[in-house]
Scaffold this motif. Structure first.
Motif, short mmCIF file in Angstrom:
data_model
loop_
_atom_site.label_atom_id
_atom_site.label_comp_id
_atom_site.label_asym_id
_atom_site.label_seq_id
_atom_site.Cartn_x
_atom_site.Cartn_y
_atom_site.Cartn_z
N HIS A 151 0.83 -1.21 0.00
CA HIS A 151 0.00 0.00 0.00
C HIS A 151 0.86 1.25 0.00
O HIS A 151 1.87 1.31 0.67
CB HIS A 151 -0.92 -0.02 1.21
N LEU B 125 -0.21 4.94 0.14
CA LEU B 125 -0.52 6.22 0.79
C LEU B 125 0.24 6.40 2.11
O LEU B 125 0.54 5.44 2.80
CB LEU B 125 -2.01 6.29 1.10
N PRO B 126 0.50 7.66 2.48
CA PRO B 126 1.13 7.95 3.78
C PRO B 126 0.34 7.36 4.96
O PRO B 126 0.90 7.16 6.03
CB PRO B 126 1.12 9.48 3.85
N LEU B 127 -0.95 7.08 4.73
CA LEU B 127 -1.74 6.42 5.78
C LEU B 127 -1.02 5.19 6.31
O LEU B 127 -1.05 4.90 7.51
CB LEU B 127 -3.10 6.00 5.17
N TYR B 128 -0.36 4.47 5.41
CA TYR B 128 0.30 3.22 5.81
C TYR B 128 1.63 3.49 6.50
O TYR B 128 2.11 2.64 7.25
CB TYR B 128 0.43 2.29 4.59
N ASN C 280 -8.23 6.85 11.42
CA ASN C 280 -8.16 6.18 10.11
C ASN C 280 -7.12 5.07 10.09
O ASN C 280 -7.37 3.97 9.58
CB ASN C 280 -7.81 7.20 9.01
N ALA D 218 -8.06 1.16 9.43
CA ALA D 218 -7.47 0.54 8.23
C ALA D 218 -6.63 -0.68 8.63
O ALA D 218 -6.62 -1.70 7.94
CB ALA D 218 -6.62 1.54 7.46
N HIS E 62 -17.46 7.71 12.52
CA HIS E 62 -16.08 8.17 12.67
C HIS E 62 -15.89 9.57 12.07
O HIS E 62 -15.20 10.41 12.64
CB HIS E 62 -15.12 7.18 12.01
N GLN F 211 -14.17 12.85 13.61
CA GLN F 211 -12.99 13.45 12.99
C GLN F 211 -13.21 14.91 12.62
O GLN F 211 -12.33 15.74 12.77
CB GLN F 211 -12.60 12.63 11.75
N SER G 134 -13.80 -0.87 1.90
CA SER G 134 -13.62 -0.20 3.20
C SER G 134 -12.28 0.50 3.25
O SER G 134 -12.16 1.63 3.74
CB SER G 134 -13.69 -1.22 4.34
N LEU G 135 -11.27 -0.19 2.76
CA LEU G 135 -9.93 0.39 2.78
C LEU G 135 -9.88 1.63 1.89
O LEU G 135 -9.31 2.66 2.25
CB LEU G 135 -8.93 -0.67 2.29
N ILE H 289 -11.55 4.46 3.69
CA ILE H 289 -10.71 5.04 4.74
C ILE H 289 -9.58 5.86 4.11
O ILE H 289 -9.23 6.93 4.59
CB ILE H 289 -10.14 3.94 5.67
N GLU H 290 -9.04 5.35 3.01
CA GLU H 290 -8.00 6.11 2.31
C GLU H 290 -8.57 7.46 1.83
O GLU H 290 -7.90 8.49 1.90
CB GLU H 290 -7.47 5.31 1.12
N GLN I 260 -11.00 9.09 3.22
CA GLN I 260 -11.14 9.90 4.43
C GLN I 260 -9.77 10.48 4.82
O GLN I 260 -9.65 11.65 5.18
CB GLN I 260 -11.70 8.99 5.54
N TYR I 261 -8.74 9.64 4.69
CA TYR I 261 -7.38 10.11 4.96
C TYR I 261 -7.03 11.29 4.04
O TYR I 261 -6.54 12.33 4.48
CB TYR I 261 -6.36 8.97 4.77
N LEU I 262 -7.30 11.11 2.74
CA LEU I 262 -6.98 12.17 1.78
C LEU I 262 -7.76 13.43 2.09
O LEU I 262 -7.21 14.54 2.10
CB LEU I 262 -7.30 11.69 0.35
N ILE J 159 -8.98 14.54 4.86
CA ILE J 159 -8.44 15.24 6.04
C ILE J 159 -7.08 15.86 5.71
O ILE J 159 -6.77 16.97 6.14
CB ILE J 159 -8.35 14.28 7.24
#
Lengths: 341, 341
Positions: free
Chosen positions: A25, A27-30, A118, A122, B91, B95, B155-156, B159-160, B162-164, B166
């Protein structure tokens, strides 16, 4: 004290398995997950930081091996339980407003609470991705379905435990029974499931799987009670948390709950007064420690841990396991009694 | 305007399916979900409040029916996507610090953020429980496995997204392309998956399933752009949110992103100044509205929605569907263009 051998023995393979799940994966999320697991610093540069004991995956692999399987067959399940555990830690730090874990700023301190939520959720989804690799190892769809269902059940129990734990914050009538019920959810369910799934992948004997499940719950309860003791009397350099920490945070952990049920009326009043302050003073912390000591909390905790360990041992001794697994189990039980971190 | 017929047609069965998933659980944790879904008040007493449009499950059942299946076969999948959607809303409110949804206090306002995080994550796990009932309806393990994997993927992606979304908060260089990528994740993926899974349970034709998947993504993008328009020009009694709300919240939604890319240097400077305030004043909101209007945001949004709808229509027209499904689809597309809530 030395940690049990199983913790070190499987560590590099557990990490490799976890990496294979997260690395796909982008994205910086990971990166937030990698940071939390101790693999990178806040900027994403490689690091080798403390990523936790990884007790649950080690118990999962141990259970697979001890029940007669090849531990490598359980690596995807081990990665999954570790991801479930760490998802809950990331959320837990947000929920408890904890700023430090393993001597480093928590994920939310670095990226903010919205993004930490998040990252945690995740990570829970990635646990499902992790077990999928079992298919490549020849596990049937039926077995995978069962494992997924159990992962969901233990996750739900864990969240319920977290719910209960937080709901205790405003309550001063928690009994030891309530407390045990809460830690069965919050800690017991996932360690139970870790050992159950390891055995499930190691043997076809339902009885053996059930034995490991029972052992796991007992280990989980012993582990949490010791954790609560360390949350108050632990040494900061070892636990990563200042001593007396759980008093300042007014956690309804074992020492508080047990003492409230087993002290005099005067002490009860004093203890309640301390725990009803917004943030107990140094003096309050000292006083609470005194009351805990007088109630014999440490002794009672030790007794209970010994009982849970004895139960584990009894279940384990009925199984047909080899010498190494027997020694491994002894080390795990000794660790539960004596660990200082 | 009237909502599309599919929204009302399936509503009671979707609710019954959702209830069957949630009702088996006892802890107050699950009352938080029932409150969020509009079934109870804050005390847990039965209520009939607005639980949202339930667009995703309706599109799931519609896709099953339109592709030739019996919509009842897709009820567990419909419940699952609705649970995924609502987990993300619970969520999201935490957030974004949003205090109201559907004219009621959000879950975190009633129970606090820590417990709202638990309720959201637990709801995501329940989505997995929901699809399990497919086995009772005769779906094979192989199909269920595929559905679970797709639920995890969407789902992932959500969430990604949502990450973006934010991560855009601190950025002023978001292009329309960045924005589209973000809403493909945040909104597109789940609507895409809802329609794909519905068709997957309705037909064995891979091509038909792929067509519904594509239609779902287009509908998702159109839906979100319209949502962004309503977030600024919507009527409070209809949307449940005050008009101009997204300006005060400084959301990098479509009007802002499009305008920034398509206005004069002076207007750009003015708009940035407004969005860089902690909380734009009433005057700032008025000014921003003016700049948006001048840039022709509403027209461009309408154009884009029409294009996404045309794409959907083109894919749909290639399919062999009956008269009712054709009418249903027309209503959905009209709704995407004209909805005011």
């Amino acid at each position: 004290m030395r940690p049990p051998a199983i913790i070190e023995r499987y560590r590099s393979e557990i990490n490799a398995e976890l990496e294979s799940v997260i690395d796909g994966h982008e994205l910086p999320l990971y990166n937030m997950m990698k940071y939390h697991l101790g693999w990178t610093d806040e900027k994403g540069n490689p690091a080798q930081k403390d990523g936790g004991k990884a007790l649950r995956p080690a118990l999962c692999l141990f259970s697979c091996e001890a029940s007669g399987g090849d531990y490598r067959d359980a690596l995807p399940a081990a990665a999954a339980v570790e991801l479930v555990h760490n998802f809950s830690l990331i959320h837990d730090d947000v929920q408890d407003d904890d700023r430090e874990r393993r001597h480093r700023p928590t994920v939310w301190v670095v990226w903010g609470k919205p993004q930490a939520i998040n990252a945690g959720t995740a990570m829970r989804i990635l646990a499902n991705n992790a077990v999928e690799r079992l298919l490549q190892l020849g596990v049937s769809l039926r077995k995978l379905f069962h494992i997924n269902r159990r992962l969901d059940e233990m996750s739900l129990r864990l969240i319920e435990g977290q719910y209960l734990d937080i709901s205790f914050e405003d309550r001063y009538d928690i009994t030891v029974n309530d407390y045990i019920d809460m830690i069965e959810h919050k800690t017991g369910a996932l360690i139970e499931g870790s050992m159950e799934l390891g055995a499930y992948l190691g043997t076809n004997s339902r009885l053996t799987v059930l034995a490991f499940k029972k052992i796991g719950m007992n280990i989980g309860l012993a582990f949490q009670i010791r954790d609560d003791i360390l949350g108050i009397w632990g040494n900061e350099t070892e636990t990563g948390k200042p001593s007396g920490n759980d008093i300042r945070r007014r956690k309804k952990s074992f020492p508080f709950v047990y003492t409230l049920e087993n002290c005099s009326g005067i002490q009860r009043k004093e203890l309640l007064a301390i725990y009803q302050q917004a943030r107990p003073s140094g003096e309050g912390v000292e006083k609470a420690l005194e009351i805990f000591e007088a109630a014999g909390v440490k002794n009672r905790a030790r007794q209970m841990i010994e009982e849970y360990c004895a139960d584990s041992n009894e279940s384990f001794n009925k199984l047909d396991v080899n010498e190494q697994s027997r020694r491994d189990m002894e080390e795990v039980l000794r660790f539960l009694n004596d660990r200082s971190y």
